[in-house]
Scaffold this active site. Sequence first.
Site, PDB file in Angstrom:
ATOM      1  CG  ASN A  30       5.838 -12.322   1.532  1.00 48.48           C
ATOM      2  OD1 ASN A  30       4.856 -12.128   2.263  1.00 48.48           O
ATOM      3  ND2 ASN A  30       6.926 -11.494   1.449  1.00 48.48           N
ATOM      4  N   GLY A  31       8.677 -13.723   3.019  1.00 46.91           N
ATOM      5  CA  GLY A  31       8.874 -13.239   4.471  1.00 46.91           C
ATOM      6  C   GLY A  31      10.457 -13.491   4.543  1.00 46.91           C
ATOM      7  CG  ASN A  32      12.603 -13.487   7.954  1.00 47.26           C
ATOM      8  OD1 ASN A  32      11.464 -13.933   8.565  1.00 47.26           O
ATOM      9  ND2 ASN A  32      13.737 -12.856   8.510  1.00 47.26           N
ATOM     10  CB  ALA A  52       7.013  -6.550   1.411  1.00 44.56           C
ATOM     11  CD  GLU A  53       9.404  -3.918   6.988  1.00 42.99           C
ATOM     12  OE1 GLU A  53       9.988  -4.437   7.863  1.00 42.99           O
ATOM     13  OE2 GLU A  53       8.823  -2.724   7.313  1.00 42.99           O
ATOM     14  CB  CYS A  81      -4.527  -6.954   4.793  1.00 43.23           C
ATOM     15  SG  CYS A  81      -4.244  -5.178   5.693  1.00 43.23           S
ATOM     16  CB  VAL A 108      -1.108   0.020   1.181  1.00 45.43           C
ATOM     17  CG1 VAL A 108      -1.784   1.338   1.398  1.00 45.43           C
ATOM     18  CG2 VAL A 108      -2.091  -1.157   1.136  1.00 45.43           C
TER      19      VAL A 108
HETATM   20  C1  LIG Z   1       4.583  -0.817   3.575  1.00 48.57           C
HETATM   21  C2  LIG Z   1       3.951  -2.145   3.344  1.00 48.57           C
HETATM   22  C3  LIG Z   1       3.038  -2.097   2.628  1.00 48.57           C
HETATM   23  C4  LIG Z   1       1.897  -3.349   2.473  1.00 48.57           C
HETATM   24  N1  LIG Z   1       0.900  -3.485   1.924  1.00 48.57           N
HETATM   25  C5  LIG Z   1       0.477  -4.643   1.515  1.00 48.57           C
HETATM   26  C6  LIG Z   1      -0.625  -4.847   0.558  1.00 48.57           C
HETATM   27  O1  LIG Z   1      -1.108  -3.817  -0.191  1.00 48.57           O
HETATM   28  N2  LIG Z   1      -0.915  -6.079   0.271  1.00 48.57           N
HETATM   29  C7  LIG Z   1      -0.384  -7.257   0.895  1.00 48.57           C
HETATM   30  O2  LIG Z   1      -0.835  -8.298   0.333  1.00 48.57           O
HETATM   31  N3  LIG Z   1       0.623  -7.117   1.693  1.00 48.57           N
HETATM   32  C8  LIG Z   1       1.153  -5.892   2.007  1.00 48.57           C
HETATM   33  N4  LIG Z   1       2.186  -5.816   2.920  1.00 48.57           N
HETATM   34  C9  LIG Z   1       2.784  -7.041   3.332  1.00 48.57           C
HETATM   35  C10 LIG Z   1       3.718  -7.596   2.297  1.00 48.57           C
HETATM   36  O3  LIG Z   1       3.273  -7.652   1.175  1.00 48.57           O
HETATM   37  C11 LIG Z   1       4.444  -9.030   2.891  1.00 48.57           C
HETATM   38  O4  LIG Z   1       3.608  -9.890   2.752  1.00 48.57           O
HETATM   39  C12 LIG Z   1       5.081  -8.859   4.238  1.00 48.57           C
HETATM   40  O5  LIG Z   1       5.604  -7.425   4.512  1.00 48.57           O
HETATM   41  C13 LIG Z   1       6.096  -9.703   4.274  1.00 48.57           C
HETATM   42  O6  LIG Z   1       7.002  -9.640   3.415  1.00 48.57           O
HETATM   43  P1  LIG Z   1       8.659  -9.057   3.855  1.00 48.57           P
HETATM   44  O7  LIG Z   1       9.098  -9.893   5.014  1.00 48.57           O
HETATM   45  O8  LIG Z   1       9.356  -9.217   2.629  1.00 48.57           O
HETATM   46  O9  LIG Z   1       8.383  -7.687   4.363  1.00 48.57           O
HETATM   47  C14 LIG Z   1       2.671  -4.315   3.040  1.00 48.57           C
HETATM   48  C15 LIG Z   1       4.026  -4.417   3.668  1.00 48.57           C
HETATM   49  C16 LIG Z   1       4.658  -3.226   3.845  1.00 48.57           C
HETATM   50  C17 LIG Z   1       5.848  -3.203   4.424  1.00 48.57           C
END
Ligand SMILES: Cc1cc2nc3c(=O)[nH]c(=O)nc-3n(C[C@H](O)[C@H](O)[C@H](O)COP(=O)(O)O)c2cc1C
Length: 659
Positions: free
Chosen positions: A243-245, A267-268, A143, A43
């Site tokens: 997904n994750g980490n 994501a992050e 979410c 988002v």
């Molecule tokens: C800023 C931000 C916005 C996110 N928005 C969404 C989103 O719109 N839809 C979704 O499915 N997950 C969203 N997520 C979750 C990520 O897609 C992801 O599943 C989650 O951060 C874990 O991945 P990571 O460990 O690589 O951060 C968001 C995460 C972050 C950090």
Amino acid sequence: MSRPNIPALDSFPETGTPEHAKLGGYDFYRSIGSPQRIVAPMVDQSELAWRVLSRRYGSDLVYTPMINAKVYVQKNKGSSRVREGYFNKAFAEEGAQELVLGTKKDTDRPLIVQFCANNPDMLLEAAQSVQDKCDAVDLNLGCPQQIAKRGNFGAFLMDDWHLIFTLINTLHRKLSVPVTVKFRVFDSLEKTLAYAKMIERAGAQLVTVHGRTRDMKGHNTHVANWEAIRAVKEALRIPVFANGNILYPQDWRDALAFTKCDGVMSAEGNLYNPTLFHTEIVQDLASLAHRGEEKPGFDALHIVHVANEYLDIVANLKTPTAGSALKGHMFKITRPALAIHADLRSVLGKAHSNEIAHGEDRVQEYRAFVVELTRRLEEDKLKAESYIAPADASRYYMKPLHVLDPHDTSKRPAFIPHWYLQPYFRPPLNPPKVTDIGLEDSEMRTHHGRTLKAQGNDEFAKANYAKAISFFLDAIAQLPPRPETNLEEKELGADDTADEHSTATHTPPEVMETILTEAVSLDGHLITSEIVELRVKLFANLAASHLKLEHYEETIKAATEAKERLGGWNHLSSALEDYKRLEKLDKEGRVPKASRAELYAALRRVPPLLENVSEKEKKEMMGNLKTLGNSFLGYFGLSTDNFQMQEQEGGGYSLNFVR
Ligand SMILES: Cc1cc2nc3c(=O)[nH]c(=O)nc-3n(C[C@H](O)[C@H](O)[C@H](O)COP(=O)(O)O)c2cc1C
């Protein structure tokens, strides 16, 4: 048969045939180029400009931010503006196969548009309005935020499997493009697998598994469960993304190898380093901390380089980039530099973009910020202190379990100079006290490690040595990483509250003895002896299993890990004994040629180490005592007089506690 809280798969309708001819599963996956490196839906952050940047640096597929289907389809004054804000069609750039930005040719494909919804009709209407601009439509089931709870969507649908089935199945049957799903895991693996199979039966053609549960968010985000992801991948026939980490470039490689998934989503990690997936970045990130010549091949990691490139994209697109998205990205990209140049935070905070302007005018104020930042960073590169790691570097990093080489810090260095992009580790709500990873995490990992070791021992007893090896390796990967930095005095309790202090002074001496001997290792780091002991045993068992299979090279390596690297007189002398045993085997012609060089090198290396170690141990122990005297001991009302150095039989020293 259905288990409590787990609806049976055959209680759901048949998948049904889509109204439109479209590719499914692996045919669909291959049609979009078999993507392996995927940028997550985010988002306000996976907007068009960011997608373009991420693709330039190796992302094979990007998702749009989540769009709320209900808001998207509502019809009232201003709703078309809202829709354009979510997904811009006016400039025909979102979802375009070709984009010309200045001198560069870009694309916004492959693209998956994500929606959240709890009403199948609204979801379908929203999805149909973008289906000709994307490769698939994704349903958000992950979410966990308050807004999702209030609106009853995302991870809050996890309790209503029949609604989920209907949402997915509606898109599967009626949409002209495939439907994909992104979901979180449950605590129970059995439930997670049943859930994944239900989602597949509903018609999902590809899924992303976020290896965290609904409760794992904010300060409780914790480490993602790659094992659960791997199990889902094994259970389904459609492509699966993990997904994750994914924080360091090595993480996505390890996640692919461990989970066997078709792709890895970040994501992050991507937000703090949009070049995370760039395959040309040299892997030895630790070398960045060595002062000297500018390292060639690391342009893509320079904060300034990437910040300017992102601003170029924002300036060159016709589609406006939301000010909030732009600001969010600039803060995240430049975070390491702003930690040093804190005064520039307010400069960045006050910068505005002009959404209706075109070209450079749109990003002028941000560009001015980058000019000043560049000047500061160029100066910093010349200073020796810029290359010194702060005491708390990487303190909150939670290494994913099952990384291929858990002890190799070159690819996940604790410190990277502040002009390079790097991951951000969110501090937990209650910072850990004793180890440099969370205590709970440490306990959980140690517990898993012990369980896997027991399974390995069982297999060993049954003479299944190959299986035993795999359990021991998994167990080693689970264990908390070895501490890399000395902790500050604060960590030793000096700053604790009066209440805690008064409890501590009443701790009985025998408990104190345990605490002290467990907490202080010979090299002065704070660790728990339980973890050290477990690690030694695991390597020893690993060596024994390899020996049974006559893998001599691996035997030597594991024995080296078990004894030599842990150091200390005891470990070294027993390592030497092992090598001597192997030397004997060699004399009987039982050690293969390839392993002999390593064996004889070890036989030359260890004896002088052993000679030095007694003296060194004595000195180190004295050093430790001094540290203790300054901090730990005073805290418990003790002094260095409570300890005695005692020579051990046959060599080495031990530290004894005297009441
Ligand atoms: C800023 C931000 C916005 C996110 N928005 C969404 C989103 O719109 N839809 C979704 O499915 N997950 C969203 N997520 C979750 C990520 O897609 C992801 O599943 C989650 O951060 C874990 O991945 P990571 O460990 O690589 O951060 C968001 C995460 C972050 C950090």
